[in-house]
Design a protein around this motif. Structure first.
Motif, PDB file in Angstrom:
ATOM      1  N   GLY A  88       0.823  -1.207   0.000  1.00 23.74           N
ATOM      2  CA  GLY A  88       0.000   0.000   0.000  1.00 23.74           C
ATOM      3  C   GLY A  88       0.856   1.256   0.000  1.00 23.74           C
ATOM      4  O   GLY A  88       2.081   1.175  -0.013  1.00 23.74           O
ATOM      5  N   VAL A 115      -4.715  -2.166  -4.736  1.00 23.23           N
ATOM      6  CA  VAL A 115      -3.623  -2.223  -3.775  1.00 23.23           C
ATOM      7  C   VAL A 115      -2.747  -3.426  -4.118  1.00 23.23           C
ATOM      8  O   VAL A 115      -3.242  -4.476  -4.533  1.00 23.23           O
ATOM      9  N   TRP A 151      -6.759   3.177   4.756  1.00 23.21           N
ATOM     10  CA  TRP A 151      -5.900   1.982   4.722  1.00 23.21           C
ATOM     11  C   TRP A 151      -5.204   1.951   6.079  1.00 23.21           C
ATOM     12  O   TRP A 151      -4.238   2.664   6.317  1.00 23.21           O
ATOM     13  N   LEU A 162      -8.726  -2.305   4.251  1.00 24.46           N
ATOM     14  CA  LEU A 162      -9.508  -1.210   3.683  1.00 24.46           C
ATOM     15  C   LEU A 162     -10.620  -0.867   4.661  1.00 24.46           C
ATOM     16  O   LEU A 162     -11.285  -1.755   5.194  1.00 24.46           O
TER      17      LEU A 162
END
Length: 216
Positions: A88, A115, A151, A162
């Motif tokens: 991420g 991601v 995130w 998420l």
């Protein structure tokens, strides 16, 4: 002109008894002209909004659509797997028709979040649709339709997940975006991907329902 302003204008002209003619013909003519103008604007505005949207902009992601950045200084740029950082943060994106160059941003249900993660952490279903470790899900939370914007470390565990900040629903992107915390009734819809020449594109239609579904 907004609907509320239009309603106020109509109500204001109807306050007097319609059976009594207006004492001032000039004022009456001006009022009728204003009403006619309002009606024309009300009829034209929706058509203008539709005209601004390119054909195909509201269609769901199609096979071979490219994915482009949805926000920031690089909005509209094609996303490549190498552009994403392992672990991420996620990147929000729109599908783009490679033939017409139309970005399918005419419906918020088309926006997705990407991601890049370690494929060894994926379940089998996730791994099958995540080339180079890149997973893709609808950005619309299945609880109340808010966008996924965070995130963060999950509420109950050590993984980064998420999160929808509206009501704190959390989804694990490694496990087909299943709900791991909060009131969301079901997982996020997944968008299968493929990577060719480094560029990320859509491999198939969404898996699962996009958006809110009452009753789960």
């Amino acid at each position: 002109m907004s609907e509320s302003n239009l309603s106020v204008s109509i109500e204001a002209t109807g306050e007097s008894d319609p059976a009594v003619p207006c004492a001032d013909p000039t004022r009456r003519a001006l009022l009728l002209t204003a009403l006619a103008s309002c009606a024309c604007l009300a009829a034209i505005e929706p058509a203008d909004a539709d005209d601004e949207q390119q054909p195909g902009a509201s269609e769901r992601p199609q096979k071979a659509d490219l994915l482009v950045r949805a926000e920031g200084d690089k909005a509209g740029e094609v996303i490549k797997a190498a552009d994403l950082t392992l672990g991420g943060p996620p990147v929000r994106a729109w599908p783009k028709d490679p033939k017409t160059s139309v970005i399918r941003n005419g419906s918020r249900l088309n926006e997705v979040v990407l991601v890049k993660l370690d494929p060894s952490e994926f379940d089998d279903d996730t791994r099958a649709r995540a080339p180079d470790g890149v997973v893709c899900y609808s950005v619309i939370c299945s609880h109340a339709g808010c966008p996924i914007t965070a995130w963060v470390k999950q509420e109950q565990g050590d993984k980064t997940v998420l999160k929808c900040m509206c009501h704190n629903s959390e989804y694990d992107p490694r496990q087909s975006a299943q709900v791991v915390f909060g009131p969301a009734p079901r997982r996020l819809a997944a968008l299968p991907l493929t990577v060719a020449d480094g560029a990320i594109s859509v491999a198939a239609n969404f898996i699962g329902k996009v958006g809110v579904q009452q009753g789960g």
